[in-house]
Design an enzyme around this catalytic site. Sequence first.
Site, mmCIF file in Angstrom:
data_model
loop_
_atom_site.group_PDB
_atom_site.id
_atom_site.type_symbol
_atom_site.label_atom_id
_atom_site.label_comp_id
_atom_site.label_asym_id
_atom_site.label_seq_id
_atom_site.Cartn_x
_atom_site.Cartn_y
_atom_site.Cartn_z
ATOM 1 N N GLU A 78 0.829 -1.208 0.000
ATOM 2 C CA GLU A 78 0.000 0.000 0.000
ATOM 3 C C GLU A 78 0.865 1.260 0.000
ATOM 4 O O GLU A 78 0.519 2.251 -0.658
ATOM 5 C CB GLU A 78 -0.944 -0.026 1.200
ATOM 6 C CG GLU A 78 -2.016 -1.105 1.063
ATOM 7 C CD GLU A 78 -2.868 -1.261 2.305
ATOM 8 O OE1 GLU A 78 -4.105 -1.143 2.199
ATOM 9 O OE2 GLU A 78 -2.294 -1.518 3.388
ATOM 10 N N GLU B 241 -4.421 -9.506 3.190
ATOM 11 C CA GLU B 241 -5.310 -9.216 4.317
ATOM 12 C C GLU B 241 -6.512 -10.160 4.413
ATOM 13 O O GLU B 241 -6.932 -10.539 5.511
ATOM 14 C CB GLU B 241 -5.785 -7.758 4.244
ATOM 15 C CG GLU B 241 -4.765 -6.739 4.717
ATOM 16 C CD GLU B 241 -3.747 -6.368 3.656
ATOM 17 O OE1 GLU B 241 -2.929 -5.466 3.913
ATOM 18 O OE2 GLU B 241 -3.779 -6.974 2.555
#
Length: 263
Positions: free
Chosen positions: A117, A137
């Site tokens: 990210e 995730e």
Amino acid sequence: MSRVRYDKSDRVATVTLDRPEVLNAMDLAMHAELGEIWDDVEADDDVWVVVLTGAGDRSFSVGQDLKERAELDRSGAGTSTFGSRDKPGWPRLTERFTLAKPVVARVNGYALGGGFELALACDVIVAADTAVFGLPEAKLGLVPGAGGAFRLARQLPLRTALGHLLTGREIPAARALQLGLVNDVVPAAELDDCVAGWVADLLRAAPLSVRAIKEAVLRSVDLPLEQAFATRYVWEERRMRGADAVEGPRAFAEKRKPNWCGR
């Protein structure tokens, strides 16, 4: 003990995530340090380009420190979700939507979870051929809360992005280049030279032009074309009134290199 190295030289700031013993996993203390660093980057007129990287040759960053996350959960601190407001280091790089200076991600090894990210929030990504990207995730009961769910869907075809987001499948460097997620992939031994080439090219460009273009692109990418033309851009207004807007054409006419002042 500092978790981030921050060096400035010749208009370039280098930010190094410095926890190689845990593959540069980011804990709350690191985020707090990074918040101060990004504040300084924005405030320092002598910084024109930023390079973001991870210490060691195994990992850019594997994202959130999950051991710390487990401890926080046990203490009743509450689960995490999208965004970092009210958390250490806010606004983090992933939410500094008005950071106008260009950021180059130097990626060697793993860029997973919050590490990926971070890279997605940069403007240029240069990767070693051993780099691996991914957002795991979903396999951990989490969500890519630092913008991965949003940026990946904007930077890839939607079905491709969903496939990786929903399964946590990793993306090898060569595939990332094929998909257009990174700008360059080179052997690890050539990574620093490749990054230096990008930095040199950015420094050859007028700094206010770079910032005006970055702001205009990122703010207009989802706008109708007519609205994009009609929108006011802060850095473009500064560039138009700046000395460098005169210096560029003058240097061209005089057949010399421009002497940018950043004003």
